[in-house]
Design an enzyme around this catalytic site. Structure first.
Site, PDB file in Angstrom:
ATOM      1  N   LYS A 234      13.628 -15.841  -8.282  1.00 17.96           N
ATOM      2  CA  LYS A 234      13.497 -14.857  -9.369  1.00 17.96           C
ATOM      3  C   LYS A 234      12.557 -15.384 -10.443  1.00 17.96           C
ATOM      4  O   LYS A 234      11.671 -14.688 -10.896  1.00 17.96           O
ATOM      5  CB  LYS A 234      14.852 -14.542 -10.020  1.00 17.96           C
ATOM      6  CG  LYS A 234      15.917 -13.872  -9.188  1.00 17.96           C
ATOM      7  CD  LYS A 234      15.569 -12.562  -8.602  1.00 17.96           C
ATOM      8  CE  LYS A 234      14.936 -12.676  -7.252  1.00 17.96           C
ATOM      9  NZ  LYS A 234      14.896 -11.503  -6.445  1.00 17.96           N
TER      10      LYS A 234
ATOM     11  N   LYS B  80       6.147  -4.570  -3.258  1.00 17.80           N
ATOM     12  CA  LYS B  80       7.453  -4.335  -2.663  1.00 17.80           C
ATOM     13  C   LYS B  80       7.214  -3.849  -1.242  1.00 17.80           C
ATOM     14  O   LYS B  80       6.194  -3.237  -0.965  1.00 17.80           O
ATOM     15  CB  LYS B  80       8.173  -3.255  -3.476  1.00 17.80           C
ATOM     16  CG  LYS B  80       9.644  -3.208  -3.208  1.00 17.80           C
ATOM     17  CD  LYS B  80      10.422  -3.148  -4.484  1.00 17.80           C
ATOM     18  CE  LYS B  80      11.893  -3.266  -4.239  1.00 17.80           C
ATOM     19  NZ  LYS B  80      12.417  -4.572  -4.637  1.00 17.80           N
TER      20      LYS B  80
ATOM     21  N   ARG C 130       4.307  -0.633  -4.573  1.00 18.96           N
ATOM     22  CA  ARG C 130       3.912  -1.057  -3.217  1.00 18.96           C
ATOM     23  C   ARG C 130       2.550  -1.752  -3.202  1.00 18.96           C
ATOM     24  O   ARG C 130       2.135  -2.291  -2.166  1.00 18.96           O
ATOM     25  CB  ARG C 130       3.851   0.161  -2.285  1.00 18.96           C
ATOM     26  CG  ARG C 130       5.167   0.877  -2.123  1.00 18.96           C
ATOM     27  CD  ARG C 130       5.007   2.045  -1.193  1.00 18.96           C
ATOM     28  NE  ARG C 130       4.728   1.607   0.153  1.00 18.96           N
ATOM     29  CZ  ARG C 130       5.644   1.365   1.068  1.00 18.96           C
ATOM     30  NH1 ARG C 130       6.911   1.531   0.781  1.00 18.96           N
ATOM     31  NH2 ARG C 130       5.317   0.962   2.264  1.00 18.96           N
TER      32      ARG C 130
ATOM     33  N   GLU D 224       8.827 -15.867  -9.321  1.00 18.04           N
ATOM     34  CA  GLU D 224       8.205 -14.594  -8.963  1.00 18.04           C
ATOM     35  C   GLU D 224       7.713 -13.812 -10.183  1.00 18.04           C
ATOM     36  O   GLU D 224       6.628 -13.243 -10.161  1.00 18.04           O
ATOM     37  CB  GLU D 224       9.284 -13.789  -8.221  1.00 18.04           C
ATOM     38  CG  GLU D 224       8.863 -12.502  -7.644  1.00 18.04           C
ATOM     39  CD  GLU D 224      10.021 -11.841  -6.878  1.00 18.04           C
ATOM     40  OE1 GLU D 224      11.126 -12.408  -6.806  1.00 18.04           O
ATOM     41  OE2 GLU D 224       9.802 -10.741  -6.378  1.00 18.04           O
TER      42      GLU D 224
ATOM     43  N   GLU E 294      18.031 -18.232  -4.781  1.00 16.84           N
ATOM     44  CA  GLU E 294      17.697 -16.924  -5.323  1.00 16.84           C
ATOM     45  C   GLU E 294      17.260 -17.047  -6.787  1.00 16.84           C
ATOM     46  O   GLU E 294      16.283 -16.424  -7.215  1.00 16.84           O
ATOM     47  CB  GLU E 294      18.911 -15.998  -5.174  1.00 16.84           C
ATOM     48  CG  GLU E 294      18.739 -14.601  -5.717  1.00 16.84           C
ATOM     49  CD  GLU E 294      17.652 -13.774  -5.029  1.00 16.84           C
ATOM     50  OE1 GLU E 294      17.019 -14.256  -4.069  1.00 16.84           O
ATOM     51  OE2 GLU E 294      17.414 -12.643  -5.487  1.00 16.84           O
TER      52      GLU E 294
ATOM     53  N   ASN F 279      -2.069   2.424   5.367  1.00 11.74           N
ATOM     54  CA  ASN F 279      -1.148   1.339   5.025  1.00 11.74           C
ATOM     55  C   ASN F 279      -0.903   0.564   6.318  1.00 11.74           C
ATOM     56  O   ASN F 279      -0.573   1.170   7.334  1.00 11.74           O
ATOM     57  CB  ASN F 279       0.146   1.954   4.477  1.00 11.74           C
ATOM     58  CG  ASN F 279       1.321   0.978   4.412  1.00 11.74           C
ATOM     59  OD1 ASN F 279       2.452   1.391   4.503  1.00 11.74           O
ATOM     60  ND2 ASN F 279       1.057  -0.292   4.261  1.00 11.74           N
ATOM     61  N   GLY F 280      -1.082  -0.752   6.282  1.00  7.67           N
ATOM     62  CA  GLY F 280      -0.843  -1.555   7.483  1.00  7.67           C
ATOM     63  C   GLY F 280      -2.067  -2.390   7.823  1.00  7.67           C
ATOM     64  O   GLY F 280      -2.953  -2.586   6.988  1.00  7.67           O
TER      65      GLY F 280
ATOM     66  N   TRP G   6      -2.618  -2.740  -1.833  1.00  7.33           N
ATOM     67  CA  TRP G   6      -2.316  -4.174  -1.895  1.00  7.33           C
ATOM     68  C   TRP G   6      -3.251  -4.801  -0.857  1.00  7.33           C
ATOM     69  O   TRP G   6      -3.072  -4.624   0.348  1.00  7.33           O
ATOM     70  CB  TRP G   6      -0.863  -4.430  -1.534  1.00  7.33           C
ATOM     71  CG  TRP G   6      -0.432  -5.864  -1.711  1.00  7.33           C
ATOM     72  CD1 TRP G   6       0.020  -6.447  -2.853  1.00  7.33           C
ATOM     73  CD2 TRP G   6      -0.385  -6.877  -0.706  1.00  7.33           C
ATOM     74  NE1 TRP G   6       0.333  -7.760  -2.621  1.00  7.33           N
ATOM     75  CE2 TRP G   6       0.086  -8.058  -1.310  1.00  7.33           C
ATOM     76  CE3 TRP G   6      -0.712  -6.926   0.655  1.00  7.33           C
ATOM     77  CZ2 TRP G   6       0.254  -9.258  -0.619  1.00  7.33           C
ATOM     78  CZ3 TRP G   6      -0.554  -8.120   1.340  1.00  7.33           C
ATOM     79  CH2 TRP G   6      -0.079  -9.259   0.706  1.00  7.33           C
TER      80      TRP G   6
ATOM     81  N   CYS H 267       0.856  -1.189   0.000  1.00  2.00           N
ATOM     82  CA  CYS H 267       0.000   0.000   0.000  1.00  2.00           C
ATOM     83  C   CYS H 267       0.889   1.236   0.000  1.00  2.00           C
ATOM     84  O   CYS H 267       1.872   1.313   0.733  1.00  2.00           O
ATOM     85  CB  CYS H 267      -0.957   0.077   1.168  1.00  2.00           C
ATOM     86  SG  CYS H 267      -2.207  -1.187   1.186  1.00  2.00           S
TER      87      CYS H 267
ATOM     88  N   HIS I 271      16.869 -38.215  -2.801  1.00  2.99           N
ATOM     89  CA  HIS I 271      16.111 -38.630  -1.614  1.00  2.99           C
ATOM     90  C   HIS I 271      14.619 -38.317  -1.753  1.00  2.99           C
ATOM     91  O   HIS I 271      13.912 -38.240  -0.758  1.00  2.99           O
ATOM     92  CB  HIS I 271      16.705 -37.978  -0.364  1.00  2.99           C
ATOM     93  CG  HIS I 271      18.130 -38.390  -0.151  1.00  2.99           C
ATOM     94  ND1 HIS I 271      18.479 -39.660   0.254  1.00  2.99           N
ATOM     95  CD2 HIS I 271      19.302 -37.736  -0.356  1.00  2.99           C
ATOM     96  CE1 HIS I 271      19.797 -39.764   0.313  1.00  2.99           C
ATOM     97  NE2 HIS I 271      20.321 -38.596  -0.054  1.00  2.99           N
TER      98      HIS I 271
HETATM   99  C1  F6R Z   1      12.189 -10.994  -4.100  1.00  6.26           C
HETATM  100  C2  F6R Z   1      11.998  -9.909  -3.166  1.00  6.26           C
HETATM  101  C3  F6R Z   1      11.551 -10.231  -1.801  1.00  6.26           C
HETATM  102  C4  F6R Z   1      12.264  -9.346  -0.769  1.00  6.26           C
HETATM  103  C5  F6R Z   1      11.663  -9.568   0.620  1.00  6.26           C
HETATM  104  C6  F6R Z   1      12.375  -8.771   1.692  1.00  6.26           C
HETATM  105  O1  F6R Z   1      12.595 -10.542  -5.364  1.00  6.26           O
HETATM  106  O2  F6R Z   1      12.189  -8.768  -3.487  1.00  6.26           O
HETATM  107  O3  F6R Z   1      11.723 -11.570  -1.520  1.00  6.26           O
HETATM  108  O4  F6R Z   1      13.628  -9.648  -0.782  1.00  6.26           O
HETATM  109  O5  F6R Z   1      10.309  -9.212   0.603  1.00  6.26           O
HETATM  110  O6  F6R Z   1      12.268  -7.406   1.466  1.00  6.26           O
HETATM  111  P1  F6R Z   1      13.230  -6.396   2.198  1.00  6.26           P
HETATM  112  O7  F6R Z   1      14.608  -6.654   1.719  1.00  6.26           O
HETATM  113  O8  F6R Z   1      12.731  -5.041   1.798  1.00  6.26           O
HETATM  114  O9  F6R Z   1      13.111  -6.648   3.669  1.00  6.26           O
END
Ligand code: F6R
Length: 607
Positions: free
Chosen positions: A484, A602, A27, A487, A480, A100-101, A76, A2, A503
């Protein structure tokens, strides 16, 4: 998660609010809206969908607004599906809010308000705050805000307007982020600085429980008792171009290309006398010598950077490292003590689970060291010691350059720890540091080899599911890579330690299933090569990611992805680039929404 904005000034605010919201769309992007002072009324326009597809056409239907102050929101969803009704701003003719929250006690508050005659139309927790503000409002907005926040439990930031207090905005935060930006004859409110960088770089950071009263002439801060507070003005180091696409098709691609510079910026200022130093944040060699265990906590990619850190620290500093997912750490009664160091990793510095883990560590008495990319963020302020990673703003939801600099931080930390503990000599530490400083150039070389990633992408884009395998640091990296890909391309994938496949998971392999084998660790190469044989003989289509120097014939895999060489220990910094770029081009081929993947946002400020 948000995004909130507010504007009070002399210019028509509609365009400014919408532009600022677009900068915050990473966001949350399932609905958006604004509420402004139009004549003597509060005018709200909101719609489900992205800003361009929902809010903007609706505003066009409404026609030109003349308001010079208002609030806005991009959502969001947490409580209630994405819909026009659940979109913010939420309120009535007297008061309107954006939030937001999460309000944890909203059910109890709602029952109370219903008993007072209020009715509810949305499914949101936010509506209880709006109605509670209305209930508490007896003519003095500050009193209404203080009385209301005294009742709220949870994490939130709010911007509030009252019809009777024209062109004034009230804002308050508890844990969720909020800043107040200052301009000439105009003021801004935003969830983060990127929203308003094109208007100002000067800003205030309200602390939890502080209330900002904003109009075009400035801001007054109050504590929860209504006492006036003095606050320091900050200046953002980021400039507006850092938050723009700069000719790239997606922020993600731009941010991948920014990695050499981000890495250099993060490393260079911390190298003193040829080796990493953390004196800037108060972390001395003596402290490093005395910690019993190191805990590393983060979420998603940040936690994956911690996994790289674990392998490197245990290898060179011979110190036990426990890496944990923040949402698990905080609820499993972890065995951390006051003799341990808790390292917290976060790009945004606002991730709710990570922040809670940090607070838990502090309560137990452990020392806390944060690596954050956003200066002034909650985690930056809450940690005893904090190191800023200097990636600049990361806009794409899918993290690339932030992960890179988090890994860089882990390397610097591991090297200093090893030196302080005497497990490597000063010369060895300098030797590794010199090699670390060469990695930006190698990363650039990797970025330039884009054809090999595009070729792989074209061949895996129709897969339903795939596996990433690796051993040691390659396994940490596979986690990772897998994240990627899933996602942004929505192809299911898992990462597995190569030796663990047999296994159970190997039963998933069938004809044509892609397996991406990361094999950069020289001593482990023969082992990974055996795992590759095992999956190939069961029909897997193998992509082998290996060094330029690896003696591998074309027959070893269906596709070879070659990387420039460096020390084994540093290979993750180089090898993550192909994993990022293969994910990017696969998502591009599948026509996915790369910068704003479905269901994601994000900065995850809710648990
Ligand atoms: C994946 C991604 C997320 C963040 C996670 C932590 O591409 O961006 O997995 O890494 O949400 O976010 P931060 O680093 O902001 O605490």
């Amino acid at each position: 998660m948000c995004g909130i904005v507010g504007y009070a000034g002399q210019r028509p605010c509609e365009e400014i609010l919408v532009r600022s919201l677009k900068n915050l769309e990473y966001r949350g992007y399932d609905s958006a809206g604004i509420a402004v002072f139009e004549g003597d009324r509060l005018k709200t326009v909101k719609a489900q969908g992205s800003i361009d597809n929902g809010l903007v056409p609706k505003l066009e239907q409404v026609g030109q607004l003349s308001a010079v102050a208002g609030i806005g929101h991009t959502r969001w969803a947490t409580h209630g599906e994405p819909s026009d009704i659940n979109a913010h701003p939420i309120g009535n003719a007297r008061v309107s809010i954006v939030h937001n929250g999460i309000i944890e006690n909203y059910r109890r508050l709602k029952e109370f308000l219903i008993s007072k005659g209020y009715s509810f139309e949305s499914q949101t927790d936010t509506e209880t705050v709006a109605k509670l503000l209305d209930y508490n409002y007896k003519g003095d907005p500050l009193e209404a805000v203080t009385a209301t926040i005294a009742e709220l439990e949870g994490a939130y930031s709010l911007s509030i307007i009252f019809r009777e207090h024209k062109n004034k905005i009230y804002a308050v935060r508890k844990e969720s982020p909020l800043i107040v930006g200052t301009g000439k004859g105009e003021m801004f409110i935003a969830s983060d600085m990127t929203a308003i960088l094109e208007y100002t770089r000067e800003y205030y950071l309200p602390e939890a429980g502080e209330i900002a009263e904003v109009d075009k002439d400035g801001v007054t801060f109050y504590d929860v008792h209504g006492n006036v507070l003095e606050k320091e003005l900050n200046t953002a180091e980021w400039d507006v171009t850092a938050a723009q696409k700069g000719g790239f098709e997606h922020f993600m691609l731009k941010e991948i290309h920014e990695q050499p510079a981000a890495l250099k910026n993060t490393l260079t200022p911390r190298i003193v006398d040829g080796m990493p130093s953390f004196e800037e944040c108060g972390l001395t060699d003596e402290m490093l010598r005395n910690y019993k265990n190191v805990f590393i906590v983060g979420c998603g990619s940040a936690m994956h950077a911690g996994m790289v850190g674990k392998y490197v620290i245990e290898e060179i500093a011979r110190t036990p490292v426990i890496v944990d997912i923040a949402s698990e750490f905080q609820y499993r009664n972890p065995l951390i003590t006051k003799d341990d160091l808790l390292v917290i990793i976060s790009q945004s510095g606002e991730t709710a689970d990570t922040l809670s883990a940090l607070k838990l560590g502090k309560r137990i008495g452990a020392d806390t060291l944060a690596a954050v990319n956003v200066a002034g963020s909650s985690i930056d302020r809450e940690a005893k010691m904090s190191v800023k990673t200097l990636a600049g703003p990361e806009i794409s939801v899918c993290s690339t350059k932030a992960y890179m600099v988090q890994c860089a931080f882990m390397y610097m930390f591991a090297l200093r720890l090893a030196y302080a503990r005497g497990t490597i000599t000063a010369d060895k530490c300098r030797e590794y540091t010199a090699k670390l400083l060469e990695t930006p150039q190698l990363i650039q070389e990797c970025i330039d080899r884009k054809e090999q990633y595009q070729r792989v992408a074209a061949n895996i884009m129709n897969a339903e599911s795939l596996l990433y395998i690796g051993r040691g640091l390659d396994y940490a990296l596979s986690m990772e890579g897998s994240l990627k890909l899933k996602e942004i391309s929505y192809i299911h994938s898992e990462s597995y330690a190569g030796g663990e496949l047999k296994h159970g998971t190997i039963s998933l392999i069938e004809d044509g299933m892609p397996v991406i084998a990361v094999a950069t660790q020289t001593s482990l190469y023969p082992k990974t090569a055996s795992n590759v044989e095992q999956v190939k003989s069961r029909g897997a289509k193998v992509v082998l990611v290996c060094r330029d120097s690896a003696e591998v014939g074309a027959e070893a895999a269906d596709f070879l992805v070659r990387l420039p060489d460096t020390d084994d220990l540093l290979m993750p910094l180089v090898a993550v680039v192909p994993l990022q770029m293969m994910a990017y081009y696969t998502a591009l081929d599948r026509e996915c929404s790369i910068d704003k993947p479905r269901n994601l946002a994000k900065s995850v400020t809710v648990e």
